[in-house]
Design a protein around this motif. Structure first.
Motif, PDB file in Angstrom:
ATOM      1  N   UNK A 126     -36.923  -7.347 -15.098  1.00 29.02           N
ATOM      2  CA  UNK A 126     -35.546  -7.373 -14.541  1.00 29.02           C
ATOM      3  C   UNK A 126     -35.151  -6.501 -13.744  1.00 29.02           C
ATOM      4  N   UNK A 127     -36.279  -5.491 -13.179  1.00 33.97           N
ATOM      5  CA  UNK A 127     -36.073  -4.448 -12.536  1.00 33.97           C
ATOM      6  C   UNK A 127     -36.681  -4.582 -11.220  1.00 33.97           C
ATOM      7  N   UNK A 147     -31.166   1.901 -15.185  1.00 35.75           N
ATOM      8  CA  UNK A 147     -30.254   3.357 -15.357  1.00 35.75           C
ATOM      9  C   UNK A 147     -29.512   3.462 -16.744  1.00 35.75           C
ATOM     10  N   UNK A 148     -28.942   2.308 -17.018  1.00 39.92           N
ATOM     11  CA  UNK A 148     -28.077   2.301 -18.115  1.00 39.92           C
ATOM     12  C   UNK A 148     -28.921   2.271 -19.222  1.00 39.92           C
ATOM     13  N   UNK A 149     -29.882   1.323 -19.441  1.00 37.73           N
ATOM     14  CA  UNK A 149     -30.673   1.117 -20.550  1.00 37.73           C
ATOM     15  C   UNK A 149     -31.405   2.211 -20.980  1.00 37.73           C
ATOM     16  N   UNK A 199     -32.269   5.072 -10.783  1.00 37.25           N
ATOM     17  CA  UNK A 199     -30.787   4.957 -10.744  1.00 37.25           C
ATOM     18  C   UNK A 199     -30.314   3.494 -10.232  1.00 37.25           C
ATOM     19  N   UNK A 200     -31.296   2.868  -9.480  1.00 37.84           N
ATOM     20  CA  UNK A 200     -30.895   1.709  -8.394  1.00 37.84           C
ATOM     21  C   UNK A 200     -30.540   0.574  -9.457  1.00 37.84           C
ATOM     22  N   UNK A 201     -31.390   0.162 -10.566  1.00 37.27           N
ATOM     23  CA  UNK A 201     -31.209  -1.134 -11.205  1.00 37.27           C
ATOM     24  C   UNK A 201     -30.450  -0.727 -12.521  1.00 37.27           C
ATOM     25  N   UNK A 202     -29.510  -1.675 -12.640  1.00 37.81           N
ATOM     26  CA  UNK A 202     -28.450  -1.554 -13.757  1.00 37.81           C
ATOM     27  C   UNK A 202     -29.432  -1.263 -15.214  1.00 37.81           C
ATOM     28  N   UNK A 203     -30.092  -2.174 -15.321  1.00 36.54           N
ATOM     29  CA  UNK A 203     -30.952  -2.228 -16.689  1.00 36.54           C
ATOM     30  C   UNK A 203     -31.565  -0.786 -17.009  1.00 36.54           C
ATOM     31  N   UNK A 238     -34.007  -4.993 -21.027  1.00 34.54           N
ATOM     32  CA  UNK A 238     -34.651  -4.380 -19.967  1.00 34.54           C
ATOM     33  C   UNK A 238     -35.956  -5.296 -19.498  1.00 34.54           C
TER      34      UNK A 238
END
Ligand SMILES: Cc1cc2nc3c(=O)[nH]c(=O)nc-3n(C[C@H](O)[C@H](O)[C@H](O)COP(=O)(O)O)c2cc1C
Ligand code: SF4
Ligand code: FES
Lengths: 203, 777, 430
Positions: free
Chosen positions: C395-396, C351-353, C345-349, C384
């Motif tokens: 990207x992570x 966690x959300x992707x 859950x740290x990286x937006x891509x 991602x």
């Protein structure tokens, strides 16, 4: 103080094993879960004192890991695998049967506090897919029917200690590998019977 | 020293420092890379991934977050390539898919980077047709902060601040992955002295302050920079006003002082400005009640009184909230009013209202320290009042220095909050209950090892009015003998140092009580001082003021002191006046005006010039600028003058430092055994705080602290009890603090009920009888 | 094709009691370490490991000797065994833990000797309750005999081993997340650099993190030689390796083989062929993170480099075979939900992707797909993992996020029509 002396002694013993106190947080959370079947707020307070971090720091860590339960669990935690090897080996049928028998949906516990059901990610039993764990004791090569038999048996016998080898012999099928000799160790609560295994007897 | 290097961004060659983060190096050269999680004052986490840029590597171009990548010599960076653009737009879309569309009712709208960037780069239309993540809308996580988890973009700024900067990690990530949310523990609210900083650094409207909620839109705000007056640190602030109402105070990032942070008291202690209880009219006492008067009636009355009393003794009790310009005028005025004007200096008639004043360490032999010295010294030694409660942001600076490897030595018994940071804490083995050193410091090996031949910054002040200065001298002399020492005199209140600089000679409350002669005719001026409340000398002063022939109070509220006055002149307060202030480093900073004063309130200097005029004594100033000029004329060194002109330069965050002679004429109190250690807590019952609804309740808890051994003696097992002395009985919460010595209780002098206790007398602690029963009896 | 039995030798020959110290010693166990402690030097051990060319068995395949060489000087250094094995399809470490824990302990002692370490941890995933008990009692037996603790084997060396249980988080297999977890924190991967825990690891001290299988190989190497080991397998993939074979196979299980034969041979000879005489539609050559290969690519050789050349990876050595009847959309969905569930859950891509991808696949599977969904899936994947290459452009912080795209990209590249039939036709409005 909400923890029994034996549990606190065990906790202190565990803390001693690590170069830094906080490392004992994981094992202490298992002690908490062994006590109540989940990580209660009282235990969080207790652990935060034992380790010297804030309550919310304990909760932050506890809630990160899926084996630390945030709600009370039943005496037997049934975890059916749904990851790839099990998925392509019809684990969905096993899941359906277990849900029907227990009348539970995912992450639910029955009123008697006997079973908690969950579908989980890979439990390392892919060679014996589909597989289930009861209180983290693995049974491989299940069929939907055998899975129901397993649940029935648990309900009738209500064994104090759940032993993987015993369950495998009674209800399992193809195994990931040859398990070789029989082993009568097991788990006595919905936590892996590791550090809590001997402690149970003292309490 | 950091090495200068060059690197290339989007084809342009830039300069940076080796090891600097790319995002910061670009910023310094005017290239803004979008970001959410990165904050200059926090360790990078690289979580949001908004700041991705492309760099050349031996294995081709790579996308890296610029907030975690250090610049190296000849690094080649692209911030605007198609890959970068696509990645950033991707991140923005990811952040938005679960973000509520409630900008119209969000406090942050108008100053929200998420909103801004969505306008700039965002997708026109959402491709996300699933249901958004839902959480219960704003939940209060403390008395002053609300949390809206739906708006949170998980940048970890609040959690990092609480953990790294303020050291009270009470807000954390809960759950993981897509379920991650930020929260506090149910029974443990976000009780931090610094929680407001998280509201300020939250990039979206997830954390909001109760005091500002729904009050204004950023574009309606009038803003001015100023300097906070809550303690002697001198935090740089931005005052936000709309329709002549102060709505918000933000911390400004001043490298030299607060580095962006504020305590919650500094941030939220402003609603009193608009309180209905504010004094707006001149009050004259008439038969024990106040009636409104105008300025000529007031000056007339005073003039008549002075004549009638025939050369009365006129004394000044002054507080810490005046500006340097006001102190300058107070000083002139006090001199004019001094019967002993032509006699000698030690006949000063100005008394400063702070119990823990002492003569301090100034002058040639004692080098004054800056806050920067905290970072560059090897050791910090603290023996003073509680830093966290009295100069909260200094606590943050000490914590930061310690985090970066500076050693910390703390001498008990007041600074328990620094204990966990300290390399060495000297408690009751070394320091007696009366704050005497029990052993020669040279005999304490650990102490000697830490300080010997080191650069030491000493933060030193009296921990209690009863402490004898010679023990502080012992500490100071010892360190000066063995190491290089610099000093921060720990006077904690607002503009104390401005008063020291501009009053020829300052005395303390003890001197006031001793020198007051009942047989004389007496007039007392209180100027922004409330020593009747929350002072060791409170009851003595109360008696004096009751008997004095005439009392004039210049103040903003009717309070325990001013209600004893015969004439009250309503004054302007923070934000309503312009002037300079001096912080504990002797740094002069500017306070600015953005609000009119209420009703007919005037500045202290305006009243004093008017009074002097009515007495035909000439103090002639038309405006503060003139006073500031006159004040500057008194400096010997012409180069670094604390003039408005110098201080108004927006680039001048440093302020001005210049030496002035300081003369404090304060003697120790008679030796006396301490049984109750009275300390000031951040929140209490000051008139400003009780008239600021958002924070008024924070100082209401009544408690005592003591060690478990002492508690055992009283046989108390419950968490509450009655603290009893003579006829006083206070219902208190009991807190165990094992850093306290045996046989002493610590109590907050600035909370209701404690000021009548005598710290030198015995007390008892008794099992609290049920509150109901108490009232029946 | 036959197995080459090094690591699994003792457990096969002594099925009754291979996990007991008695049995392990009777069959030559702890001889290697005694020899090393008596006459070896840390340098000589490192030389052997380097010359064996063994590469890490945890998935990344980093040369072990090189990694040990990075270990920074410090008073305190640690060894951490990565026994978090959670990659779907993988169950090779489980057998080593359960059936031959002393081999691991011996490997650890030798490693600690070589690296001058006196405190080591075995981080076992929480779900491995029984393996953990086996390891714990093996550790206790070793303490009793003086093989662990102070002055082990009468030498001047001290070593303590703590068995630590994880608690259900796949991401803790990532070595820096594992260290955070072991420090009592959330299992979130740490920022790179530093790239290697050997520089800054547990409690910020230099730390070796190695997989169970990697360290279990050490005793054999020391009992024989680095050269002997290097002579097995092929260049770049020396020695033997335990592959976990699962899916639609007659004889699934763990097989220890030299790298170099083809997947097809492996399935036919050791796996005894595909169940019900079906054909293979697709297979996963190296665990859930690896892009799929097609059934017509079974002649790819099982080496790190050959699989990489096909745009996938040998990863954790988990081979999952999917026959012609497999619903690949469901397979992909299972894999994607795995990553969505396990994202820290740290990286937006990530966690959300990953959750978004899961939602879209769910929708398609339940007949609520939209014509634009394939493009959407691929574009989200692209956000991602830009360019959709393998190994991924990141990207992570860690590779978990990009790994989640592997199955979707494979599905769309080679089996797009299986998804298309489930979607409404694109309506072109002119
Ligand atoms: C998401 C992720 C999961 C991983 N899981 C494991 C694992 O379960 N077991 C393991 O040994 N290595 C795992 N790794 C690899 C470890 O980070 C690390 O490379 C390995 O433990 C090093 O040991 P080796 O050099 O002996 O292979 C994982 C890596 C990633 C990125
Ligand atoms: S890629 Fe995913 S799992 Fe890896 S660090 Fe980022 S959020 Fe966590
Ligand atoms: S600002 Fe760099 S990742 Fe968030």
């Amino acid at each position: 103080m909400t923890w029994e002396n034996a549990r606190i002694d065990k906790a202190k013993e565990i803390i001693e094993m690590y170069p830094q106190k906080r490392s004992a947080l994981g094992p202490l959370l298992y002690l908490a879960q062994d006590k109540d079947g989940y990580i209660s707020d009282d235990s969080i307070v207790e652990i935060s004192r034992l380790i010297g971090i804030t309550e919310v720091q304990v909760q932050s860590v506890a809630s990160f890991y899926s084996m630390y339960k945030q709600e009370p669990t039943g005496k037997y935690l049934l975890s059916v695998c749904k990851s790839i090897s099990c998925e392509i080996s019809n684990s969905s049928n096993v899941i359906q049967k277990v849900k029907e028998f227990t009348n539970l949906s995912n992450n639910e516990t029955d009123d008697e506090g006997l079973f908690t059901y969950e579908s989980v990610e890979c439990i390392g039993a892919c060679g014996g897919a589909p597989a289930i764990q009861v209180n983290y004791e693995t049974v491989e090569g299940l069929t939907p029917e055998k899975a129901v038999d397993l649940c029935k048996w648990l309900k009738e016998e209500q064994p104090k200690v759940v032993v993987a080898d015993e369950l495998q012999l009674k209800f399992g099928g193809t195994k990931s590998f040859d398990w070789a000799i029989e082993d009568n160790t097991g788990s006595s609560s919905p936590v892996p019977g590791f550090q809590t295994y001997e402690m149970q007897e003292e309490i | 020293m950091t090495e200068k290097i060059t690197f290339t961004v989007d084809g342009k060659t830039l300069e940076g420092k080796q090891g600097q983060l790319l995002i910061e190096a670009c910023e310094d050269s005017g290239i803004h890379i979008p970001r959410f999680c990165w904050h200059k004052r926090l360790d990078p986490v690289g979580m949001c991934r908004m700041c991705l840029v492309e760099i050349e590597t031996p294995r081709g171009k790579a996308l890296v977050p610029s907030c975690t990548t250090q610049v190296t010599d000849e690094l080649i960076v692209e911030t605007e390539s198609n890959t970068v653009k696509k990645a950033q737009e991707g991140v923005l879309e990811f952040l938005l898919i679960n973000h509520p569309l409630d900008c119209p009712i969000c406090d942050k709208a108008g100053e929200c980077p998420l909103q801004d960037q969505t306008m700039a780069y965002g997708p026109g239309e959402s491709r996300f047709i699933e249901e958004k993540r839902h959480f219960e809308k704003p939940i209060p996580i403390s008395d002053i902060v609300l949390l809206d988890r739906e708006r949170c973009i998980l940048c970890a700024r609040c959690t990092r601040f609480s953990d790294e900067i303020s050291g009270d990690p009470l807000i954390e990530f809960i759950q993981r992955g897509n379920k991650t949310q930020v929260n506090t523990f149910p029974d443990e609210p976000f009780k931090s002295y610094f929680s407001g900083n998280t509201v300020q650094i939250c990039p979206v409207g997830a954390l909001t302050a109760t005091s500002y909620r729904f009050k204004a839109r950023p574009w309606d705000l009038k803003k001015v920079s100023s300097t906070c007056n809550c303690c002697s640190l001198g935090c740089s602030v931005e005052l936000n006003v709309s329709q002549n109402k102060m709505l918000r105070i933000l911390g400004e990032d001043n490298e030299f002082t607060n580095q962006g942070w504020l305590s919650d008291k500094g941030r939220y202690n402003f609603e009193y400005l608009h309180s209905d209880n504010r004094l707006t009219n001149i009050k004259l006492k008439d038969n024990n009640s106040f009636v409104d008067a105008n300025i000529s009636e007031a000056t007339e009355k005073l003039k008549n009184k002075i004549e009638e009393l025939h050369n009365p003794d006129i004394k000044f009790l002054i507080g810490a909230n005046s500006t340097n310009e006001e102190y300058f005028v107070i000083n002139k005025f006090a001199n004019l009013m001094n019967r002993n004007e032509f006699l000698s200096k030690d006949k000063s008639n100005v008394y400063f209202a702070d119990d823990n004043m002492f003569s301090g360490y100034f002058g040639e032999n004692h080098q004054n320290a800056s806050f920067e010295d905290l970072d560059s010294s090897d050791v910090i030694v603290v023996w003073s009042e509680d830093i966290k409660d009295n100069i909260p942001v200094l606590f943050l600076r000490i914590k930061k220095a310690v985090k970066n490897g500076v050693k910390l030595v703390v001498l008990g018994h007041t600074n328990s909050s620094l204990e966990s940071l300290a390399d060495l804490y000297l408690g009751q083995d070394v320091i007696s209950n009366n704050f005497e050193l029990k052993t020669n410091l040279g005999n304490i090996k650990e102490f000697q090892n830490i300080i010997e031949n080191k650069k030491v910054t000493i933060i030193v002040g009296k921990s209690t009015p009863l402490q004898q200065k010679k023990y502080l001298d012992n500490l100071v002399d010892h360190i000066q003998k063995y190491s290089q020492a610099k000093f921060l005199n720990c006077f904690t209140k607002a503009n104390t140092f401005g008063a020291l600089q501009h009053i020829d000679q300052i005395k303390g409350l003890n001197e006031f009580c001793n020198e007051y002669e009942e047989s004389n005719k007496n007039i007392v001026f209180t100027i922004g001082a409330n020593p009747v409340n929350a002072s060791f000398f409170g009851s003595k002063i109360e008696n004096i003021l009751k008997k004095a022939d005439f009392v004039v109070s210049l103040d903003i509220f009717i309070n325990a002191t001013t209600e004893l006055a015969d004439l009250i002149l309503p004054t302007t307060s923070f934000g309503e006046k312009e002037g300079t202030v001096t912080n504990m480093e002797m740094r002069v900073l500017k306070q600015n005006k953005i609000l009119p004063g209420p009703g007919s309130a005037l500045s202290e200097w305006e009243y004093l010039t008017m009074i002097s005029k009515s007495l035909d004594k000439e103090i002639k100033y038309e405006n503060v600028d003139e006073i500031n000029k006159a004040l500057c004329d008194e400096y010997e060194n012409n180069e670094e003058l604390p003039s408005f002109e110098n201080l108004n330069k927006p680039s001048n965050l440093f302020g001005m430092k210049n030496r002035k002679n300081i003369d404090i004429n304060i003697k120790d109190l008679e030796k006396n055994d301490l049984s109750i250690l009275m300390v000031k807590r951040l929140y209490g019952d000051s008139s400003t705080q009780i008239n600021s609804p958002s924070i008024s309740m924070l100082g209401s808890e009544r408690f005592i602290e003591l060690n478990s051994k002492t508690l055992e003696k009283f046989g108390i097992s419950s968490k509450t009890a009655n603290l009893i002395q003579d006829q006083h009985s206070i219902f208190v919460n009991i807190k165990i603090n094992n850093l306290l010595p045996d046989n002493i209780v610590l109590a907050p002098i600035n909370r209701r009920g404690f000021k009548n206790l005598d710290p030198t007398k015995d007390f008892d602690i008794r099992e609290a009888t049920n509150m109901k029963e108490l009232s029946v009896n | 094709m036959k197995e080459t039995i090094l690591l699994t030798k003792h457990m096969r020959e002594n099925p009754e009691d291979s996990h007991l110290l008695k049995s392990y010693e009777k069959n030559g166990g702890y001889k290697g370490v005694k020899k090393v402690l008596k006459s070896g030097t840390p340098e000589s051990v490192l030389e052997e490991i380097k010359s064996s060319n063994i590469r890490g068995r945890g998935g990344a395949g980093f040369p072990t000797g090189v990694k040990w060489g990075f270990l920074a000087e410090d008073q305190e250094r640690y060894l951490v065994i990565n026994a978090d094995e959670s990659e779907p399809g993988t169950f090779k470490d489980r057998i080593l833990l359960e059936r031959d824990p002393h081999q691991l302990i011996e490997g650890m002692i030798i490693t600690c000797f070589a690296a001058n370490i006196s405190k080591a941890f075995i981080y076992i995933r929480g779900e491995y309750a029984k393996p953990a008990r086996r390891v714990q009692s093996a550790v206790e037996q070793a303490y009793e005999k003086g093989y662990l603790g102070k002055n082990i084997f009468g030498s001047s060396m001290d070593l303590d081993i703590v068995v630590h249980l994880g608690a259900g988080a796949y991401i803790c297999g990532e070595e820096t997340a594992l260290l955070n977890s072991l420090e009592g924190r959330r299992g979130e991967p740490r920022l790179k650099p530093p790239f290697f825990p050997a520089v800054k690891g547990l409690y910020n001290k230099p730390t070796l993190v190695n997989n169970v299988e990697t360290i279990s190989s050490v005793p054999w190497i020391m009992n024989n030689s680095g050269k002997d080991y290097a002579s097995l397998g092929v260049e770049g993939s020396t020695g033997t390796r335990i592959f976990s074979l699962s899916g639609h196979i007659n004889n699934p299980g763990n097989y220890e083989i030299e790298m170099g034969s083809s997947f097809g041979e492996f399935v036919e000879s050791l796996g005894k062929g595909v169940r019900n005489e079906k054909s293979i539609k697709a297979y996963i050559p190296g665990g859930a993170s690896a892009p799929w290969l097609r059934g017509d690519q079974l002649d790819v050789k099982m080496t790190i480099d050959d699989v990489a050349n096909e745009g996938s990876m040998l990863g954790s050595g988990a081979v999952v075979m999917m026959d012609e009847d497999t619903n690949l959309l469901f397979a992909a969905k299972s894999l994607v939900s795995f990553f969505a569930h396990e994202s820290c859950g740290q990286c937006t891509p990530c966690r959300e992707g990953t959750t978004w991808l899961e939602n879209i696949l769910d929708r398609i599977a339940s007949g609520r797909g939209r014509a634009s969904d394939i493009d959407l899936l691929l574009d989200v994947c692209d956000n991602i993992s830009p360019g959709l290459t393998w190994p991924p452009k990141m990207t992570t912080i860690c590779p978990l996020g990009p790994s989640a795209t592997a199955s979707i990209v494979s599905l769309m590249k080679d089996f797009r029509s299986e998804v298309e039939v489930l979607l409404p036709k694109k309506v072109v409005v002119s």
